[in-house]
Design a protein around this motif. Structure first.
Motif, PDB file in Angstrom:
ATOM      1  N   UNK A   1       0.802  -1.226   0.000  1.00 52.51           N
ATOM      2  CA  UNK A   1       0.000   0.000   0.000  1.00 52.51           C
ATOM      3  C   UNK A   1       0.835   1.277   0.000  1.00 52.51           C
ATOM      4  N   UNK A   2       1.946   1.370   0.759  1.00 51.36           N
ATOM      5  CA  UNK A   2       2.764   2.590   0.661  1.00 51.36           C
ATOM      6  C   UNK A   2       3.295   2.833  -0.747  1.00 51.36           C
ATOM      7  N   UNK A   3       3.577   1.760  -1.469  1.00 48.70           N
ATOM      8  CA  UNK A   3       4.062   1.903  -2.846  1.00 48.70           C
ATOM      9  C   UNK A   3       2.941   2.441  -3.731  1.00 48.70           C
ATOM     10  N   UNK A   4       1.764   1.848  -3.623  1.00 49.67           N
ATOM     11  CA  UNK A   4       0.636   2.316  -4.424  1.00 49.67           C
ATOM     12  C   UNK A   4       0.318   3.787  -4.140  1.00 49.67           C
ATOM     13  N   UNK A   5       0.363   4.159  -2.869  1.00 50.10           N
ATOM     14  CA  UNK A   5       0.068   5.535  -2.488  1.00 50.10           C
ATOM     15  C   UNK A   5       1.090   6.501  -3.075  1.00 50.10           C
ATOM     16  N   UNK A   6       2.375   6.170  -2.953  1.00 53.37           N
ATOM     17  CA  UNK A   6       3.430   7.050  -3.466  1.00 53.37           C
ATOM     18  C   UNK A   6       3.389   7.124  -4.987  1.00 53.37           C
ATOM     19  N   UNK A   7       3.099   6.001  -5.625  1.00 53.49           N
ATOM     20  CA  UNK A   7       2.997   6.017  -7.086  1.00 53.49           C
ATOM     21  C   UNK A   7       1.814   6.870  -7.540  1.00 53.49           C
ATOM     22  N   UNK A   8       0.709   6.792  -6.822  1.00 52.51           N
ATOM     23  CA  UNK A   8      -0.454   7.614  -7.172  1.00 52.51           C
ATOM     24  C   UNK A   8      -0.129   9.098  -7.085  1.00 52.51           C
ATOM     25  N   UNK A   9       0.795   9.439  -6.189  1.00 56.43           N
ATOM     26  CA  UNK A   9       1.195  10.847  -6.024  1.00 56.43           C
ATOM     27  C   UNK A   9       2.405  11.198  -6.896  1.00 56.43           C
ATOM     28  N   UNK A  10       2.779  10.291  -7.780  1.00 54.95           N
ATOM     29  CA  UNK A  10       3.884  10.516  -8.725  1.00 54.95           C
ATOM     30  C   UNK A  10       5.211  10.803  -8.024  1.00 54.95           C
ATOM     31  N   UNK A  11       5.429  10.174  -6.856  1.00 48.49           N
ATOM     32  CA  UNK A  11       6.729  10.303  -6.197  1.00 48.49           C
ATOM     33  C   UNK A  11       7.786   9.451  -6.888  1.00 48.49           C
ATOM     34  N   UNK A  12       7.342   8.533  -7.730  1.00 50.26           N
ATOM     35  CA  UNK A  12       8.247   7.704  -8.520  1.00 50.26           C
ATOM     36  C   UNK A  12       7.894   7.906  -9.983  1.00 50.26           C
ATOM     37  N   UNK A  13       8.858   8.279 -10.825  1.00 51.96           N
ATOM     38  CA  UNK A  13       8.527   8.545 -12.234  1.00 51.96           C
ATOM     39  C   UNK A  13       8.117   7.276 -12.962  1.00 51.96           C
ATOM     40  N   UNK A  14       7.267   7.436 -13.962  1.00 52.32           N
ATOM     41  CA  UNK A  14       6.913   6.336 -14.848  1.00 52.32           C
ATOM     42  C   UNK A  14       7.974   6.271 -15.946  1.00 52.32           C
ATOM     43  N   UNK A  15       8.863   5.293 -15.840  1.00 59.31           N
ATOM     44  CA  UNK A  15       9.897   5.131 -16.852  1.00 59.31           C
ATOM     45  C   UNK A  15       9.336   4.361 -18.045  1.00 59.31           C
ATOM     46  N   UNK A  16      10.140   4.277 -19.102  1.00 56.58           N
ATOM     47  CA  UNK A  16       9.743   3.539 -20.286  1.00 56.58           C
ATOM     48  C   UNK A  16      10.873   2.620 -20.732  1.00 56.58           C
ATOM     49  N   UNK A  17      10.507   1.564 -21.427  1.00 50.36           N
ATOM     50  CA  UNK A  17      11.497   0.658 -21.997  1.00 50.36           C
ATOM     51  C   UNK A  17      10.947   0.089 -23.292  1.00 50.36           C
TER      52      UNK A  17
END
Length: 475
Positions: free
Chosen positions: A428-444
């Motif tokens: 849940x902490x990961x989902x919450x932080x990702x929802x707030x864009x604390x981790x960039x969406x990278x691409x490959x």
């Protein structure tokens, strides 16, 4: 008590055709199902029994061609179908009606689990019935808690099978066998000797027609929250007194409870998310994820997820646990890799190209290997050596083993309610932080090795930088 009636809601979906029907045919071929067994499929399609039996035969031909023809015909012959809205009690009641207990398999999206369980409660189940739910169990912690409450009103906990087919894979079970039955491993199965455990499910497959489900879930919920955390439990658990369902589940729960909670700083530095762009993978052209049919770009769904966890326990403090999964990658890599620490001193006068030992549990294909260093052409020279053992083919496919346990009433390989909730607490902490864009969406690019490597996370944690976030007992 063995149940001889199976009702599948979502009976025209990919899960049923690709896995459940071949599993039933394998059980029939192995003598585990007799002529009294019946299967009732329920779905939204306006089909009748003959139409569904034709579909069943076609799916078995496609996905179970290696099974005996008479076993496939036997499964098809005992199959019936009812059109049903899984949220309507009257229609659900028509599917499960009868005096004998029934095993109800919800091969459905998790978003409709609560409504279906509520409908089952209103419809009523024969005494002794069981219910089977696919992963992910709920959509978040609050949803899992509420779903557990609804299930408790329907059937006893021992009659709830929160299935994870990874637990029925031969190699996954061999993780426990290798640890607990070999004196050479258990004494060194701790942070003193093990630096890192990497649990990986990388696949060349892209969406393969599953966008309607996958785009609402993403890699973290689809794989990490359930499958990979279950593997973590088997790798890191304390030896249970027995392999009975209570002892095994208690020890798995201990592992999840020991996972150190991730702060926002941890999530920013110890997790990654990415999604694939256009490329060539497995000999075929793959479009951008956002251009796949049924994908909504605004959801920002990840197709690659990686998290690094630490366990606050006597055995594992100081060992990193890295969980990773990705779609449309350049190669399939599905394994648990246990990386041991380097030896304290080398008398060989050689300090490069000396690799730490790695014990690998291959998941697909199923094998066991050990990477060691051995003397090469000269006694003072070291060279890497890999020892590999192929696993014997399992008597039953993973879903066959799960269905056999469901029908027999053995919940040892299913997930207990508190365990399902604890797994959500981890992510849940990961989902919450990702929802707030604390981790960039990278691409490959599809067909690549995934997002490029990045530098290791700083050793200092955010509670050192921000005293107001200190947790009691934190490092």
């Amino acid at each position: 008590m063995t149940i001889r009636r199976l009702a599948v809601f979502g009976a025209t979906g990919d899960l049923t055709g690709r896995y459940l029907l071949p599993a039933l045919a394998a059980l029939r071929a192995g003598g585990h199902l007799d002529d009294r067994f019946t299967l009732t499929g329920a779905g939204r399609e306006d089909w009748d029994g003959p139409r569904y039996r034709d579909w069943t035969a076609a799916q078995l031909e496609r996905h179970g061609a290696g099974l005996p023809a008479d076993a496939r015909r036997a499964v098809t012959a005992v199959t019936d179908y009812r059109k049903a809205d899984v949220t309507e009690a009257a229609e659900v009641a028509a599917v499960v009606a009868g005096d004998d207990p029934v095993a109800v398999y919800l091969a459905l999206p998790p978003s409709v689990f609560p409504a279906t369980v509520t409908a089952l409660h209103r419809a009523g189940l024969p005494p002794g019935s069981r219910i089977v739910l696919e992963k992910p169990f709920g959509e978040d912690l609050a949803g899992a808690v509420e779903l557990n409450r609804l299930l408790a009103d329907l059937v006893p906990e021992r009659a709830v099978f929160r299935v994870d087919h990874f637990l029925a894979m031969t190699t996954v079970q061999n993780v426990l066998g290798s640890r607990l039955a070999n004196r050479v491993l258990e004494p060194i199965w701790n942070s003193t000797h093990i630096a890192e455990v990497e649990i990986v499910w990388d696949e060349t497959l892209a969406l393969e027609g599953r966008a309607g489900y996958y785009d609402h879930v993403g890699a973290l919920k689809d794989m990490v929250q359930n499958h990979l955390l279950q593997l973590l439990c088997l790798v890191a658990m304390e030896p249970p007194l027995t392999l009975g369902e209570r002892d095994l589940r208690d020890r798995k729960l201990d592992v999840l409870r020991s996972v150190r909670p991730l702060t926002d700083y941890d999530v920013a530095h110890r997790t990654r998310r990415a999604r694939y762009t256009a490329g060539r993978c497995g000999g075929r052209d793959v479009p951008d994820y956002v251009d796949e049919e049924e994908v909504e770009a605004g959801r920002r769904t990840e197709t690659y997820a990686e998290i690094e966890l630490e366990l606050d326990s006597w055995r594992w403090t100081g060992t990193r646990f890295r969980l990773r999964t990705g779609k449309a990658l350049g190669r399939d890599r599905k394994e648990v890799a246990v990386r041991f620490r380097s030896v304290p001193h080398l008398p060989f006068g050689q300090d490069k190209d000396v690799r730490p030992n790695v014990l690998r549990f291959g998941l697909e294909p199923e094998n066991l290997s050990l990477d060691i260093m051995a003397t090469g052409s000269r006694a003072e020279h070291l060279a890497p050596l890999s020892l590999t053992a192929e696993m014997a083919p399992p008597a039953l496919p993973a879903y066959g083993r799960l269905l056999l346990d469901v029908l027999a009433g053995d919940p040892v390989l299913s997930i207990r309610g508190d365990e399902a909730e604890e797994a959500w607490r981890v992510v849940e902490p990961v989902l919450s932080a990702w929802d707030r864009d604390l981790v960039p969406m990278e691409e490959y690019p599809a067909g690549s090795d995934g997002p490029p490597p990045r530098h290791p996370a700083p050793e200092r944690r955010d509670e050192l930088l921000h005293p107001e976030t200190v947790r009691p007992g934190g490092s």
